[in-house]
Design an enzyme around this catalytic site. Structure first.
Site, short mmCIF file in Angstrom:
data_model
loop_
_atom_site.label_atom_id
_atom_site.label_comp_id
_atom_site.label_asym_id
_atom_site.label_seq_id
_atom_site.Cartn_x
_atom_site.Cartn_y
_atom_site.Cartn_z
N LYS A 105 64.14 18.55 9.94
CA LYS A 105 64.28 18.14 11.34
C LYS A 105 64.19 19.39 12.20
O LYS A 105 64.42 20.50 11.70
CB LYS A 105 65.63 17.45 11.57
CG LYS A 105 65.66 16.50 12.72
CD LYS A 105 64.96 15.20 12.36
CE LYS A 105 65.20 14.10 13.33
NZ LYS A 105 64.76 12.81 12.79
N ASP A 145 59.96 12.66 17.62
CA ASP A 145 61.35 12.19 17.54
C ASP A 145 61.79 11.94 18.98
O ASP A 145 60.94 11.72 19.85
CB ASP A 145 62.18 13.28 16.84
CG ASP A 145 63.50 12.76 16.30
OD1 ASP A 145 63.49 12.08 15.29
OD2 ASP A 145 64.55 13.02 16.93
#
Ligand code: NAD
Length: 413
Positions: A105, A145
């Site tokens: 991430k 995202d």
């Protein structure tokens, strides 16, 4: 182990599983210490001519099962601890979906609403110049995202290709279709969740037509899952967004609600519906509640008032740990986020495969393959639930953690 290296929140996630699986300290280190954490600081020239320094992160949590995969978000409150936790959850999500990936991430500390489109492009390109040497189609593959989108992925891809001097669409997913993105990506998360729910409803011998649904959040994920379930015959009785919610006990026509939202900017005021607050929507008497907005929507203060029989976690982390215990005591079935919203990363994987093979799949083909992957994950979950006599969340963690540790052990010298 240096304390700074540890993902504090990850321990909370694996506590129960560690006891069930009798994990030793090496296993716990594997599951709580990210392999690689990067913090960047980089300058960007703004429209005013001033230069501003931004902070960016990338955490590659674990790559035992394959190259790491996970989104890049633009958010003013992003911090390293949060990125560590999210990269750990991506590691589990990829294992649950049986994708040949580890988890990662990242993102940039920025409020994108305060910058022009040109400035956002400069930030995206400058961040990619930092990241480029650490990613690659067989190494680490970013995706969109929170607050990032296909256009931003397109800018980042273009910058990456300039740096390496050749085309490389498989380095990033969630791209615009014209740059090698996949058909179906836009609503893949929602289809994935709808397939899982449909499977569970069938397993419980419930009828679609008699099953009532409330959806919190009417953005990309919430709007599409409401539309899909409405098309399949479910009775979607309530939906909401940040400006308010609507309710009709006979069921809402979701396509009409979408048109209304397009015109007015929100679902509130839709004709033939009653207004409902977000709190009341969460507590409404429905069979299925689908939180699709943000984290921690169901917490210790409202969990006791939830009346739904099933909660499908389409948002990431919509139920807090304390609320989870309360809901389980009430025998509410919770379909955890790492399964419910895995459709997005599955279609990202399909995009990567298409790029590597130079192929183009139709939307129909993508959705058929997505359905197979989701159903495989549900079948696997049922077996683990049965074998370990655990709820869905514990079972998914057990299954995913076993896969990650097995892969690590096979690599040990
Ligand atoms: P989005 O920004 O498109 O939509 C969010 C929606 O939630 C908007 O309609 C917004 O008005 C609404 N909302 C915000 N605060 C609210 C509140 N207090 N009450 C009710 N509604 C509220 O975001 P999205 O892409 O749909 O993502 C939603 C969630 O799903 C996030 O948690 C995200 O991390 C998760 N998720 C998204 C994807 C994806 O493919 N987009 C994949 C996996 C997980």
């Amino acid at each position: 182990m240096e304390k700074d290296n540890i993902c504090i929140d990850c321990s909370r996630h694996i506590d129960k599983v560690a006891r069930t699986l009798k994990l030793d300290q090496t296993d716990i280190d594997i599951l709580t210490v990210p392999r690689r954490m990067m913090v960047f600081s980089f300058p960007v020239k703004l429209d005013s001519g001033n230069v501003q320094y931004f902070t960016g992160y990338r955490v590659q949590f674990n790559d035992a099962r394959g190259p790491t995969k996970g989104g890049l978000r633009f958010h003013p409150e992003l911090n390293l601890e949060e990125v560590k936790r999210l990269s750990f959850l991506m590691t589990l999500k990829c294992a649950v979906a049986n994708l040949p990936y580890g988890g990662a991430k990242g993102g940039v500390v920025i409020n994108p609403h305060e910058f022009s489109r040109k400035e956002l492009e400069s930030v995206s390109r400058a961040f990619m110049r930092q990241l480029a040497e650490f990613i690659g189609p067989q190494r680490d593959i970013p995706a969109p995202d929170v607050n990032t989108n296909p256009e931003i992925m397109g800018w980042m891809l273009d910058e990456y290709e300039k740096i390496i001097g050749k085309k490389c669409p498989a380095v990033i997913t969630g791209k615009p279709i014209k740059l090698g993105g996949s058909e179906g990506r836009e609503f893949s998360t929602s289809y994935g969740g709808a397939y899982v729910l449909d499977n569970i409803i069938k397993g419980l011998s419930m009828d679609r037509e008699k099953t009532t649904v409330a959806v919190q959040g009417f953005g990309n994920v919430g709007m599409h899952i409401a539309r899909i379930l409405d098309e399949w015959g479910y009775k979607v009785v309530a939906v909401s967004d940040s400006k308010g919610g609507i309710f009709n006990e006979k069921g809402l026509n979701i396509k009409e609600v979408m048109l209304h939202k397009n015109k007015t900017g929100g679902v509130a005021g839709f004709k033939g519906s009653k207004g409902v607050s977000n709190e009341a929507l969460l507590e409404s008497k429905v069979d299925v509640l689908i939180p699709s907005a943000m984290e921690n929507a169901i917490h210790k203060n409202n969990a006791g008032k939830i009346k739904a029989k099933i909660i499908l976690e389409m948002a990431n982390g919509p139920v807090t740990t304390e609320a989870d215990d309360i809901l389980l005591k009430k025998k509410i079935r919770i379909v955890p986020d790492i399964l419910a919203n895995a459709g997005g990363v599955i279609v990202s994987y399909f995009e990567w495969v298409q790029n590597l093979k130079n192929e183009r799949w139709s939307e129909e083909e993508v959705l058929k393959k997505l359905r197979e992957k989701m159903e495989q994950a549900v079948t696997e979950l049922s077996k683990v639930c049965y074998n370990y006599n655990c709820n869905m969340r514990e079972s998914l963690y057990i299954s995913a953690i076993k896969k990650v540790l097995d892969a690590e052990r096979k690599r040990k010298v």
